[in-house]
Scaffold this motif. Structure first.
Motif, short mmCIF file in Angstrom:
data_model
loop_
_atom_site.label_atom_id
_atom_site.label_comp_id
_atom_site.label_asym_id
_atom_site.label_seq_id
_atom_site.Cartn_x
_atom_site.Cartn_y
_atom_site.Cartn_z
N LEU A 1 56.34 -31.50 0.71
CA LEU A 1 56.39 -32.96 0.86
C LEU A 1 56.18 -33.36 2.32
O LEU A 1 56.81 -34.28 2.82
CB LEU A 1 57.72 -33.50 0.34
CG LEU A 1 57.96 -33.29 -1.16
CD1 LEU A 1 59.42 -33.47 -1.49
CD2 LEU A 1 57.12 -34.27 -1.97
N GLY A 2 55.34 -32.60 3.01
CA GLY A 2 55.03 -32.95 4.38
C GLY A 2 56.03 -32.45 5.41
O GLY A 2 55.88 -32.71 6.60
N VAL A 3 57.06 -31.75 4.94
CA VAL A 3 58.07 -31.24 5.88
C VAL A 3 57.85 -29.75 6.09
O VAL A 3 57.80 -28.99 5.12
CB VAL A 3 59.49 -31.48 5.34
CG1 VAL A 3 60.53 -30.90 6.29
CG2 VAL A 3 59.73 -32.95 5.11
N MET B 1 67.33 -32.05 7.04
CA MET B 1 66.00 -32.34 6.51
C MET B 1 65.72 -31.43 5.32
O MET B 1 65.19 -31.87 4.30
CB MET B 1 64.97 -32.12 7.63
CG MET B 1 63.69 -32.87 7.40
SD MET B 1 64.03 -34.62 7.26
CE MET B 1 62.38 -35.22 7.04
N ARG C 1 67.43 -32.50 2.26
CA ARG C 1 66.80 -33.68 1.65
C ARG C 1 65.56 -33.29 0.85
O ARG C 1 65.27 -33.89 -0.18
CB ARG C 1 66.44 -34.70 2.72
CG ARG C 1 67.67 -35.25 3.39
CD ARG C 1 67.31 -36.23 4.46
NE ARG C 1 66.69 -37.43 3.90
CZ ARG C 1 66.36 -38.47 4.65
NH1 ARG C 1 66.57 -38.43 5.95
NH2 ARG C 1 65.81 -39.52 4.10
N VAL C 2 64.85 -32.30 1.36
CA VAL C 2 63.69 -31.83 0.60
C VAL C 2 64.16 -31.10 -0.65
O VAL C 2 63.63 -31.29 -1.74
CB VAL C 2 62.79 -30.92 1.46
CG1 VAL C 2 61.64 -30.37 0.64
CG2 VAL C 2 62.25 -31.68 2.66
N ARG D 1 66.65 -31.62 -2.37
CA ARG D 1 67.07 -32.58 -3.39
C ARG D 1 65.90 -33.07 -4.22
O ARG D 1 66.08 -33.60 -5.30
CB ARG D 1 67.73 -33.78 -2.71
CG ARG D 1 69.18 -33.88 -2.99
CD ARG D 1 69.61 -35.30 -2.89
NE ARG D 1 68.89 -36.14 -3.83
CZ ARG D 1 69.06 -37.44 -3.91
NH1 ARG D 1 69.88 -38.03 -3.10
NH2 ARG D 1 68.40 -38.15 -4.80
N ARG D 2 64.71 -32.95 -3.65
CA ARG D 2 63.53 -33.49 -4.34
C ARG D 2 62.80 -32.45 -5.16
O ARG D 2 61.70 -32.67 -5.62
CB ARG D 2 62.57 -34.12 -3.32
CG ARG D 2 63.25 -35.15 -2.48
CD ARG D 2 62.36 -36.32 -2.20
NE ARG D 2 63.14 -37.43 -1.69
CZ ARG D 2 63.67 -38.36 -2.48
NH1 ARG D 2 63.49 -38.33 -3.77
NH2 ARG D 2 64.39 -39.33 -1.94
N LEU E 1 68.25 -34.45 -10.88
CA LEU E 1 68.16 -35.43 -9.80
C LEU E 1 66.80 -36.12 -9.76
O LEU E 1 66.44 -36.69 -8.74
CB LEU E 1 68.44 -34.74 -8.46
CG LEU E 1 69.86 -34.22 -8.29
CD1 LEU E 1 69.97 -33.37 -7.05
CD2 LEU E 1 70.85 -35.36 -8.23
N GLU F 1 60.70 -34.47 -7.60
CA GLU F 1 59.26 -34.72 -7.60
C GLU F 1 58.51 -33.44 -7.93
O GLU F 1 57.42 -33.47 -8.48
CB GLU F 1 58.82 -35.22 -6.22
CG GLU F 1 59.28 -36.63 -5.95
CD GLU F 1 59.15 -36.99 -4.48
OE1 GLU F 1 58.13 -36.65 -3.88
OE2 GLU F 1 60.09 -37.60 -3.94
#
Lengths: 259, 389
Positions: A70-72, A81, A84-85, A87-88, A164, A167
């Motif tokens: 996701l771009g990270v 960070m 947070r990724v 989680r997706r 959750l 994506e």
């Protein structure tokens, strides 16, 4: 199908090298996964498919290279960070990896309780909704994983992976150990969920039917590298010996005949 | 919400709102923003407050045009809002449903609302009675299972006696090393300390009425008859019984036991018999070693703390104890070993699929075997007393 340039890359793997001790499993691997596609990932047993999956989700350390999700850039991102990724995305492990001491409902609610501050009523409703989405009725809620069949375990594990609303979903051999009918159901389920929730699916699989019916693109791992990536037609047309024996072998004949 | 987040594209969250307005007898609920998991807690309160509205108009329109992003959580809350008004007899319609979310909304509209939770009995007294009843039945059942395990073991022994080549000698030696040989240092240390402590306490209290020398009687009788075997059994139950249960339990969990059975092997014969035989050899040996170590510890304290010379100690010990005391301790040892082994094997076979159940059965294996060892020790005391031993 959109042109490749227009698609957003959600997982970008570059020059990835992974090894244990003196053995190198993956050698400068490059792979792109685009938003909204189902990528089937194949390769011989022990070729390192699961290693790549586990490296992307951070369970195995890489030796060199870059993984962006996701771009990270996961290698450079800080702890917060990365969380947070994480989680997706959702992960369906090969054996389901359900928590054996929790009920089905608690298993599905586990990530929600950890990350979201929700009322019990909403937690229960969402858990039932997630289970319904993977084709399970509310009756299984209070059962323990040891009381479920193999197919049900995979479904519950998928519901937990989707808890959750990720994506990206990583699936490690989702249809292994399922009978052909359940496997076909599961394929259909993945397809439906992918369309309803707009998921990006990264799937390690050996199931030729799955590859044929569900996957938009297929990536092939052999000799420590990705040797090909593209739709089924590209795979069937390829002259690479490993690909030929994989997609034109005895077990694949039915597919090449129909396709 | 820093700039780097926006750049990387994982920033997919923002505020979410639900505004209501009434227009010519029609309630308009406008949902806007990010109806996602992150906002679900807040949105639930908004939705519930809107749904609690007093005397709602006959027609309700839920406007979804301004929704920027919606996931299952948001979609479910919209669904909940719609159902709440429908249940109160309102005519509810969606306005501006985006193509992307229609499949998700469709999917959720089929889900029945009430999750089935198992009803709990509310009455405290009834629950307590229920628990007592269940515990009693459970205790009886586990006793029966223990007897069953003993029966299977005896049957396995007979089968092995008829065909001795089927006996798993290597396996037994392997377990004997684990439960016997490797336990020697810790058993020696603990029994030495216990012997020393008993001697110190005895000297301290007996000295007041000048009966120092009877400490040797105390140590000799106590250690040989009771302490040696009990300490060893408690150690073995904690050390080896628990590991037997955990081993057999995880084999059971991973269907290894079932695999053995389908190949025509008797799990009791293959797994349980070598383990219990190893215990039957190890526990008496350890009891002997432990008793000697305790006597040694006691003798050392008598000499250093009580001033009783070693030759006085030995002479007095010879008078105070007879071979019977030694026999009483040693006769008990194999029975205790059998109890520990049976309980451990039985609990191991009761393990179900979960990690929690493995832990539970291992705990219960140790607790039950120590409890039974002490109960049986009491029974032996009665038997030996009536035999005059």
């Amino acid at each position: 199908m959109m042109a490749e340039e227009a698609k957003e890359v959600v997982i970008e793997v570059r020059d990835l090298t992974v090894g244990f001790g003196r053995v190198t499993i993956l050698d400068s691997v490059a792979l792109d996964v685009f938003r909204g596609e189902v990528l089937g990932f194949v390769g011989g047993s022990g070729a390192g498919k699961s290693v790549l999956l586990r490296t992307i989700i951070g369970l195995i350390k890489k030796r060199a290279g870059r993984i962006s999700v996701l771009g990270v850039d996961m290698g450079k991102a800080g702890e917060r960070m990365r969380r947070r990724v994480e989680r997706r995305w959702g992960v369906l492990f090969q054996q389901g990896a359900l928590f054996s001491s929790l009920t089905v409902r608690q298993n599905v609610q586990f990530p929600m309780r950890e990350y979201l501050d929700l009322s019990d009523r909403l937690l229960d409703e969402i858990a039932v909704a997630k289970l319904a989405m993977v084709g399970l009725s509310a009756d299984v809620c209070e059962k323990f994983p040891s009381e479920l069949s193999g197919g049900m375990i995979k479904r519950v594990a998928l519901a937990r992976a989707l808890a959750l609303d990720p994506e990206i979903v990583f699936l490690d051999e989702p249809t292994s150990g399922l009978d052909p009918i359940s496997a076909a159901d599961f394929d259909q389920l993945i397809r439906t969920l992918q369309q309803t929730l707009g998921l990006t699916v990264f799937m390690v699989t050996h199931d030729l039917d799955t590859l044929n019916t569900v996957c938009d693109r297929i990536a092939v791992l052999a000799d420590r590298k990705i040797i090909a990536a593209g739709p089924m037609s590209t795979m069937l047309a390829s002259e690479h010996p490993w690909l030929r024996s994989y997609f034109h072998g005895k077990r694949a004949r039915a597919i090449s005949q129909s396709g | 919400m820093s700039e780097s987040d926006l750049k990387t594209g994982i920033m997919t969250s923002g505020p979410a709102t639900l505004d209501s307005s009434t227009q010519d007898g029609r309630l308009e609920l406008a949902a806007a923003g990010y109806w996602t998991a992150d906002n679900a807690g807040k949105l639930e309160r908004l939705v519930d407050r809107a749904a609690r509205m007093r005397r709602p108009p006959k027609q309700v329109a839920i406007d979804l045009r301004a929704i920027k992003r919606m996931d299952t959580y948001g979609a479910w809350l919209v669904e909940r809002l719609q159902r709440a008004f429908s249940e109160r007899g309102c005519e509810t319609t969606f306005v501006g449903m985006q193509e992307t979310y229609s499949a998700l909304m469709e999917e959720l509209s089929h889900i029945q609302r009430t999750p089935a939770r198992t009803p709990r009995d509310a009455h405290g007294l009834l629950r307590a009675l229920d628990l007592v009843g269940r515990a009693t039945v459970e205790a009886m059942r586990s006793l029966l299972l223990l007897v069953n395990m003993l029966g299977s073991l005896v049957a396995a022994i007979f089968r092995v006696l008829i065909r001795p080549q089927t006996f798993r000698f290597t396996s037994m030696v392997f377990h004997l090393e684990r439960v016997g040989w490797r336990a020697v240092p810790i058993i020696l240390l603990i029994t030495f300390l216990i012997g020393a402590i008993v001697a110190q306490q005895g000297i301290f209290h007996f000295r007041r009425f000048g009966a120092d020398v009877f400490v040797i009687d105390l140590i000799g009788v106590l250690v040989l008859r009771e302490l040696g075997v009990l300490i060893v059994c408690i150690m073995v139950a904690g050390r080896s019984g628990s590991s037997y249960t955990a081993e057999l339990g995880s084999m059971k969990m991973r269907e290894e036991v079932d695999a053995l059975q389908t190949m025509g092997f008797d799990p009791v014969e293959v797994l349980v018999l070598p383990r219990i035989l190893a215990l039957l050899i190890a526990v008496p040996t350890l009891t002997f070693l432990g008793s000697m170590s305790a006597l040694y510890g006691g003798g050392l304290v008598c000499w250093l703390y009580g001033g009783i010379e070693p030759d006085v100690f030995l002479a007095r010990l010879r008078d105070a104890i007879s071979f019977t005391h030694f026999q009483v301790g040693m006769i008990k040892a194999p029975f205790m070993a059998l109890i520990i082994g049976l309980v451990a094997a039985n609990e191991g076979m009761l393990v179900k699929g979960s990690a929690q159940s493995l832990g539970q059965q291992t705990t219960s294996s140790v607790v039950k075997s120590i409890f039974l060892v002490i109960v049986v020790d009491g029974v032996f005391a009665i038997v030996f007393a009536s035999l005059g031993m």
